[in-house]
Design a protein around this motif. Structure first.
Motif, PDB file in Angstrom:
ATOM      1  N   VAL A 265       0.838  -1.204   0.000  1.00  5.86           N
ATOM      2  CA  VAL A 265       0.000   0.000   0.000  1.00  5.86           C
ATOM      3  C   VAL A 265       0.871   1.252   0.000  1.00  5.86           C
ATOM      4  O   VAL A 265       0.689   2.159  -0.817  1.00  5.86           O
ATOM      5  N   VAL A 266       1.821   1.299   0.901  1.00  5.65           N
ATOM      6  CA  VAL A 266       2.708   2.466   0.991  1.00  5.65           C
ATOM      7  C   VAL A 266       3.589   2.569  -0.253  1.00  5.65           C
ATOM      8  O   VAL A 266       3.769   3.648  -0.816  1.00  5.65           O
ATOM      9  N   LYS A 267       4.099   1.457  -0.688  1.00  2.00           N
ATOM     10  CA  LYS A 267       4.980   1.422  -1.869  1.00  2.00           C
ATOM     11  C   LYS A 267       4.285   1.997  -3.110  1.00  2.00           C
ATOM     12  O   LYS A 267       4.918   2.648  -3.928  1.00  2.00           O
ATOM     13  N   HIS A 268       2.983   1.792  -3.226  1.00  2.00           N
ATOM     14  CA  HIS A 268       2.243   2.265  -4.392  1.00  2.00           C
ATOM     15  C   HIS A 268       1.557   3.617  -4.166  1.00  2.00           C
ATOM     16  O   HIS A 268       0.743   4.051  -4.985  1.00  2.00           O
ATOM     17  N   GLY A 269       1.863   4.277  -3.053  1.00  2.00           N
ATOM     18  CA  GLY A 269       1.390   5.638  -2.846  1.00  2.00           C
ATOM     19  C   GLY A 269       0.021   5.777  -2.221  1.00  2.00           C
ATOM     20  O   GLY A 269      -0.604   6.834  -2.331  1.00  2.00           O
ATOM     21  N   TYR A 270      -0.448   4.751  -1.525  1.00  2.00           N
ATOM     22  CA  TYR A 270      -1.723   4.830  -0.826  1.00  2.00           C
ATOM     23  C   TYR A 270      -1.457   4.932   0.674  1.00  2.00           C
ATOM     24  O   TYR A 270      -0.341   4.728   1.134  1.00  2.00           O
ATOM     25  N   GLU A 271      -2.493   5.222   1.440  1.00  2.00           N
ATOM     26  CA  GLU A 271      -2.340   5.406   2.880  1.00  2.00           C
ATOM     27  C   GLU A 271      -3.089   4.309   3.651  1.00  2.00           C
ATOM     28  O   GLU A 271      -4.295   4.124   3.436  1.00  2.00           O
ATOM     29  N   LEU A 272      -2.386   3.635   4.523  1.00  2.00           N
ATOM     30  CA  LEU A 272      -3.026   2.689   5.440  1.00  2.00           C
ATOM     31  C   LEU A 272      -3.537   3.510   6.619  1.00  2.00           C
ATOM     32  O   LEU A 272      -2.763   4.142   7.330  1.00  2.00           O
ATOM     33  N   LEU A 273      -4.845   3.530   6.806  1.00  2.00           N
ATOM     34  CA  LEU A 273      -5.429   4.448   7.788  1.00  2.00           C
ATOM     35  C   LEU A 273      -5.113   4.082   9.230  1.00  2.00           C
ATOM     36  O   LEU A 273      -5.063   4.959  10.081  1.00  2.00           O
ATOM     37  N   ARG A 274      -4.943   2.821   9.504  1.00  2.00           N
ATOM     38  CA  ARG A 274      -4.608   2.397  10.870  1.00  2.00           C
ATOM     39  C   ARG A 274      -4.011   1.000  10.804  1.00  2.00           C
ATOM     40  O   ARG A 274      -4.022   0.355   9.760  1.00  2.00           O
ATOM     41  N   GLU A 275      -3.512   0.541  11.907  1.00  2.00           N
ATOM     42  CA  GLU A 275      -2.940  -0.804  11.955  1.00  2.00           C
ATOM     43  C   GLU A 275      -4.036  -1.822  11.629  1.00  2.00           C
ATOM     44  O   GLU A 275      -5.209  -1.611  11.983  1.00  2.00           O
ATOM     45  N   PRO A 276      -3.686  -2.902  10.970  1.00  2.00           N
ATOM     46  CA  PRO A 276      -4.692  -3.913  10.633  1.00  2.00           C
ATOM     47  C   PRO A 276      -5.360  -4.491  11.895  1.00  2.00           C
ATOM     48  O   PRO A 276      -4.730  -4.631  12.933  1.00  2.00           O
ATOM     49  N   ASP A 277      -6.648  -4.782  11.775  1.00  2.00           N
ATOM     50  CA  ASP A 277      -7.414  -5.406  12.865  1.00  2.00           C
ATOM     51  C   ASP A 277      -7.565  -6.888  12.566  1.00  2.00           C
ATOM     52  O   ASP A 277      -7.838  -7.272  11.430  1.00  2.00           O
ATOM     53  N   ARG A 278      -7.447  -7.698  13.578  1.00  2.00           N
ATOM     54  CA  ARG A 278      -7.653  -9.144  13.427  1.00  2.00           C
ATOM     55  C   ARG A 278      -8.937  -9.546  14.135  1.00  2.00           C
ATOM     56  O   ARG A 278      -9.169  -9.178  15.289  1.00  2.00           O
ATOM     57  N   TYR A 279      -9.769 -10.301  13.416  1.00  2.00           N
ATOM     58  CA  TYR A 279     -10.985 -10.891  13.983  1.00  2.00           C
ATOM     59  C   TYR A 279     -10.972 -12.363  13.583  1.00  2.00           C
ATOM     60  O   TYR A 279     -11.300 -12.694  12.440  1.00  2.00           O
ATOM     61  N   GLY A 280     -10.534 -13.220  14.486  1.00  2.00           N
ATOM     62  CA  GLY A 280     -10.368 -14.627  14.141  1.00  2.00           C
ATOM     63  C   GLY A 280      -9.253 -14.753  13.124  1.00  2.00           C
ATOM     64  O   GLY A 280      -8.167 -14.217  13.326  1.00  2.00           O
ATOM     65  N   GLN A 281      -9.539 -15.404  11.999  1.00  2.00           N
ATOM     66  CA  GLN A 281      -8.532 -15.543  10.944  1.00  2.00           C
ATOM     67  C   GLN A 281      -8.548 -14.382   9.961  1.00  2.00           C
ATOM     68  O   GLN A 281      -7.664 -14.265   9.121  1.00  2.00           O
TER      69      GLN A 281
END
Length: 59
Positions: free
Chosen positions: A33-49
């Motif tokens: 995401v960052v490499k291609h110039g987009y923004e990750l809005l927050r750390e990924p969330d995990r719900y089960g798998q």
């Protein structure tokens, strides 16, 4: 990667919600995401798998 294809069709400020079940995606999606110039809005969330990513288009 289907996520990058989808992001290329979106307008600036739109947010894509991605749900992945591959453990590797926890590291690879934020990097790509960052490499291609987009923004990750927050750390990924995990719900089960499932891992949830929120990505914003900047252009």
């Amino acid at each position: 990667m289907q996520t990058l294809d989808a992001l290329q069709t979106m307008r600036a400020s739109q947010i894509l919600h991605v749900i992945a079940d591959c453990p590797q995606s926890f590291q690879t999606v934020p990097q790509e995401v960052v490499k291609h110039g987009y923004e990750l809005l927050r750390e990924p969330d995990r719900y089960g798998q499932d891992i949830h990513f929120y990505i914003r288009v900047l252009r």
